[in-house]
Design an enzyme around this catalytic site. Structure first.
Site, PDB file in Angstrom:
ATOM      1  N   ASN A   7       1.091  -0.983   0.004  1.00  0.00           N
ATOM      2  CA  ASN A   7       0.055  -0.147   0.068  1.00  0.00           C
ATOM      3  C   ASN A   7       0.900   1.033  -0.034  1.00  0.00           C
ATOM      4  O   ASN A   7       1.526   1.528   0.954  1.00  0.00           O
ATOM      5  CB  ASN A   7      -0.847   0.075   1.267  1.00  0.00           C
ATOM      6  CG  ASN A   7      -1.739   1.150   1.205  1.00  0.00           C
ATOM      7  OD1 ASN A   7      -1.760   1.962   0.391  1.00  0.00           O
ATOM      8  ND2 ASN A   7      -2.667   1.336   2.411  1.00  0.00           N
ATOM      9  N   ARG A  90      -2.593  -2.064  -3.271  1.00  0.00           N
ATOM     10  CA  ARG A  90      -3.825  -1.233  -3.165  1.00  0.00           C
ATOM     11  C   ARG A  90      -3.626  -0.117  -4.124  1.00  0.00           C
ATOM     12  O   ARG A  90      -2.746   0.574  -4.027  1.00  0.00           O
ATOM     13  CB  ARG A  90      -3.761  -0.887  -1.763  1.00  0.00           C
ATOM     14  CG  ARG A  90      -5.028   0.319  -1.364  1.00  0.00           C
ATOM     15  CD  ARG A  90      -4.996   0.705  -0.008  1.00  0.00           C
ATOM     16  NE  ARG A  90      -5.882   1.688   0.079  1.00  0.00           N
ATOM     17  CZ  ARG A  90      -5.868   2.974   0.648  1.00  0.00           C
ATOM     18  NH1 ARG A  90      -4.924   3.533   1.105  1.00  0.00           N
ATOM     19  NH2 ARG A  90      -7.147   3.508   0.636  1.00  0.00           N
ATOM     20  N   HIS A 179     -12.869   3.147   0.214  1.00  0.00           N
ATOM     21  CA  HIS A 179     -12.814   2.230   1.341  1.00  0.00           C
ATOM     22  C   HIS A 179     -13.612   0.728   0.884  1.00  0.00           C
ATOM     23  O   HIS A 179     -14.075   0.094   1.655  1.00  0.00           O
ATOM     24  CB  HIS A 179     -13.446   2.466   2.767  1.00  0.00           C
ATOM     25  CG  HIS A 179     -12.838   3.665   3.406  1.00  0.00           C
ATOM     26  ND1 HIS A 179     -13.292   4.588   3.923  1.00  0.00           N
ATOM     27  CD2 HIS A 179     -11.411   3.725   3.674  1.00  0.00           C
ATOM     28  CE1 HIS A 179     -12.441   5.622   4.369  1.00  0.00           C
ATOM     29  NE2 HIS A 179     -11.321   4.947   4.391  1.00  0.00           N
ATOM     30  N   ARG A 240     -11.140  15.656   7.927  1.00  0.00           N
ATOM     31  CA  ARG A 240     -12.140  16.153   6.961  1.00  0.00           C
ATOM     32  C   ARG A 240     -13.344  16.675   7.430  1.00  0.00           C
ATOM     33  O   ARG A 240     -13.836  15.982   8.511  1.00  0.00           O
ATOM     34  CB  ARG A 240     -12.107  15.062   6.039  1.00  0.00           C
ATOM     35  CG  ARG A 240     -10.858  14.664   5.452  1.00  0.00           C
ATOM     36  CD  ARG A 240     -11.111  13.710   4.114  1.00  0.00           C
ATOM     37  NE  ARG A 240      -9.967  13.074   3.733  1.00  0.00           N
ATOM     38  CZ  ARG A 240      -9.757  11.702   3.819  1.00  0.00           C
ATOM     39  NH1 ARG A 240     -10.740  10.905   4.186  1.00  0.00           N
ATOM     40  NH2 ARG A 240      -8.475  11.192   3.168  1.00  0.00           N
ATOM     41  N   GLU A 383      -8.163  -5.051   5.365  1.00  0.00           N
ATOM     42  CA  GLU A 383      -7.980  -4.698   3.926  1.00  0.00           C
ATOM     43  C   GLU A 383      -6.912  -5.527   3.264  1.00  0.00           C
ATOM     44  O   GLU A 383      -6.964  -5.884   2.298  1.00  0.00           O
ATOM     45  CB  GLU A 383      -7.909  -3.270   3.629  1.00  0.00           C
ATOM     46  CG  GLU A 383      -9.145  -2.510   3.853  1.00  0.00           C
ATOM     47  CD  GLU A 383      -9.040  -1.181   4.320  1.00  0.00           C
ATOM     48  OE1 GLU A 383      -8.366  -0.571   5.221  1.00  0.00           O
ATOM     49  OE2 GLU A 383      -9.322  -0.327   3.351  1.00  0.00           O
TER      50      GLU A 383
END
Ligand code: ADP
Length: 396
Positions: A7, A90, A179, A240, A383
């Site tokens: 990743n 990823r 996601h 965020r 993940e």
């Protein structure tokens, strides 16, 4: 098979070497500060973490160092590089080109590159990581597993914004969602654990981490999700803002004397629970501060939880019902108080939380009462394992 899962960020590279038979990680680690100086944290399964400070001018050097650690006499977990059967990457944005994972070839590389404008910080870094692996381990197959792919099943009614149609046709402006690997993994696991009919199931997945998103998964397919063209939309997150009135951008630029770029930084890095509380983006800090009487820390958490509850209501409407609500990621898995707070808004759905069952961290567990009309559960996300599984499916 042994699958190396990579990743890649712009200055970091996270990795796990996963044995697909046992589904266990043999080693996990992260290279940080690539292009600055370079630090590698490497942890072999069951062993101590080692920290190595070594120059990493680029990602190729970082990959080389990772491979050295994986085969190291003391800290390594494999005897030889030939034991790595495949590499799963990823990739953040697959645009509308990728609705599933793929084996990487030149055409795939070109197609990922075409998606660069949609994720200018992430996709270029992902490509660098792939190229580094191709250069150092020629002949080993690489796969791309996209964050956006799972949400490609959304219908136009869910993915279109109320903008001139040209914005979609010409500029690809639509909701993509992110996601996806986590939403797919967690919803599938919940359907399995709860014994739901995969072809007749309605699941809401709340992926609540530093980045947070929520999805409506009907019959195993994503029908809506809260992140949009970029990960900025939707829930209030660590830093965020999530959904805001778009007119705020012009208003703040004008009144604060900030450039568009500075406003985007404010929305991405200085907002969310961090901006609201003025303390931290980490919920553990917020919990502690709130316990000491800090009202803003409490308010930030409440704003966060209220937004999640509103989305659950919206997605119940989108699916015309809900069988299960599933919490995952750092906060969703570990913060029982937040789970309970969110569910306190859902009494109208017949949701009832069992406080005793809910007092858990990071465990696969149903946390609603036996008579709760909607099941509520925790499913830890993984993940990396999902990427390894996809890779094995493709390489087989
Ligand atoms: P990301 O992967 O998006 O960086 P994570 O999924 O790691 O984020 O989630 C980070 C959030 O989860 C933080 O706000 C943190 O407070 C919370 N969290 C992580 N672990 C725990 C824990 N053991 N107890 C309580 N909260 C936790």
């Amino acid at each position: 098979m042994k699958v190396l899962v990579i990743n890649c960020g712009s200055s970091s590279l996270k990795y796990q070497l996963i044995d697909s038979e046992t589904e266990q990680a043999l080693a996990v680690g992260i290279c940080e500060r690539i292009g600055i100086d370079g630090r590698l944290n490497h942890t072999p399964a069951g062993g101590e973490k080692v920290v190595i400070n070594k120059d990493m001018p680029d990602h190729e050097v970082a990959v080389k160092l990772v491979l050295e650690e994986l085969t190291d006499k003391t800290y390594g977990v494999i005897g030889d590089l030939s034991e790595i059967d495949a590499i799963g990457h990823r990739v953040v944005h697959g645009g509308e080109k990728f609705a599933s994972s793929v084996v990487i070839d030149d055409d795939v590389m070109a197609a990922i590159e075409e998606c660069n404008p949609l994720a200018p910080l992430h996709n270029p870094a992902n490509l660098i990581g792939i190229r580094a692996c191709q250069a150092i381990m020629p002949g080993v197959p690489n796969t791309a597993v996209f964050d956006t792919a799972f949400h490609q099943t959304m219908e136009p009614v869910a993915f279109l914004y109320g903008l001139p149609y040209e914005c979609y046709e010409k500029y690809k402006v639509r909701r993509y969602g992110f996601h996806g690997t986590s939403h797919s993994f967690v919803s599938a696991r919940a359907i399995e654990l709860l014994g739901l009919d995969p072809d007749n199931s309605k699941v809401v997945v709340c992926h609540l981490g530093n980045g947070a998103s929520i999805s409506a998964v009907k019959n195993g397919k994503s029908v809506d999700t809260s992140m949009g063209l970029t990960p900025l939309e939707g829930l209030v997150m660590g830093t965020r803002s999530g959904d805001i009135d778009p007119a705020i951008i012009e208003y703040l630029a004008h009144n604060m004397g900030k450039s568009l770029e500075e406003i985007m930084t404010l929305l991405n890095k200085e907002s969310g629970v961090y901006g609201l509380s003025g303390i931290s983006s980490d919920f553990r800090d917020l919990e502690n501060a709130a316990a000491e009487g800090n009202e803003k820390a409490q308010l930030a958490q409440d704003v966060f939880g209220y937004r999640v509850a509103k989305y659950i209501g919206a997605y119940t409407a989108a699916m015309n019902g809900v069988d299960a609500i599933v919490f995952t990621a750092g906060l969703g898995e570990n913060n029982n108080i937040m789970r309970e707070y969110i569910c306190s808004y859902l009494g109208y759905l017949g949701v009832s939380i069992d406080q005793k069952e809910n007092a858990i961290r990071s465990e696969e567990k149903v946390v609603s009462t036996a008579d709760s009309k909607v099941k509520v559960m925790v499913v830890p996300t993984n993940e990396e394992l999902a990427i390894a599984r996809e890779t094995v499916k493709l390489i087989g």
